[in-house]
Write an enzyme that holds these catalytic residues in place. Structure first.
Site: not given
Length: 238
Positions: A16-17, A54-55, A142, A146, A175, A177
């Protein structure tokens, strides 16, 4: 800052992005690109340095900062969307979104801030969303994560200004994706968004409104909430 000659690390770089950010960084002459993902076997780009990350894992984030001590540009792109509402949704899923979309970039920012300072300041790019400014049914978790990421961008921009680190927040609608594959609506090209984000790094802009939807939603923030949501719902149903 100039992308040419920069050393960049992109989280969620396998698709994706994130994958497009890696490609655009290479095209703009980045000296080195760390392509980070939970499974480095999913990274397809050539000429990059794959990095397991892995964040949501503190140990892995600290290890990444130690391994990539030459980074001058951090791109916080990794994110998830579970479609979980806040009132009736699974709390574990809500927490998972917050861990990935807010605490994830917070962890990487905290870990890499000293690295960036040591390397002259550099920049951080946070991929946020137009959903940081509104919500739709099912987007509660979500949108909340965000919105927190938006404030993360604003707060760290102030906190890191003294060390010369430039922070960019990137907002966009849909987007093209895998995350929004099931949505039948106009979608922005990941390559176009990646280029806009990197343009902002080079020009010193603090915020990117990647498409008409992001610009429309941002423009309504000063409106009365009823008027603002009437306009948003009208646009969604059009």
């Amino acid at each position: 800052m100039e992308i040419n000659g920069a050393v960049a690390l992109v989280t969620g770089a396998n698709r994706g992005i994130g994958a497009q950010l890696v490609e655009q960084l290479k095209r703009r002459g980045a000296a080195k690109v760390y392509a980070a993902a939970r499974d480095i076997g999913t990274i397809r780009a050539d000429g990059v340095h794959p990095l397991e990350l892995d964040v949501t894992d503190d140990v892995q984030v600290r290890a990444a900062a130690a391994a990539a001590g030459d980074v001058t540009l951090l791109v916080n792109n990794a994110g998830i969307s579970t479609g979980t509402p806040l009132v009736t949704g699974d709390e574990a899923e809500i927490r998972r979104e917050m861990e990935t979309n807010f605490f994830g970039p917070l962890r990487t920012t905290r870990a890499f801030a000293p690295v960036l300072a040591a390397n002259g300041g550099g920049a951080i790019v946070n991929l946020v969303s137009a959903l940081s400014w509104f919500a739709t049914p099912g987007s509660g978790a979500y949108s909340a994560s965000k919105a927190a990421a938006w404030q993360l961008s604003d707060s760290t921009r102030l906190e890191l200004a003294g060390q010369g680190t430039h922070v960019v927040a990137v907002h966009m609608g849909l987007v093209d994706t895998d995350m929004v594959r099931g949505f039948d609506a106009p979608k922005l090209s990941p390559a176009v968004l990646a280029n806009a984000a990197l343009d902002a790094v080079e020009s010193g802009e603090r915020e990117v409104l990647g498409d008409d939807w992001a610009r429309f939603v941002k423009a309504g923030l000063t409106q009365d909430p009823r008027s603002r949501y009437d306009a948003i719902l009208g646009a969604l149903s059009a």
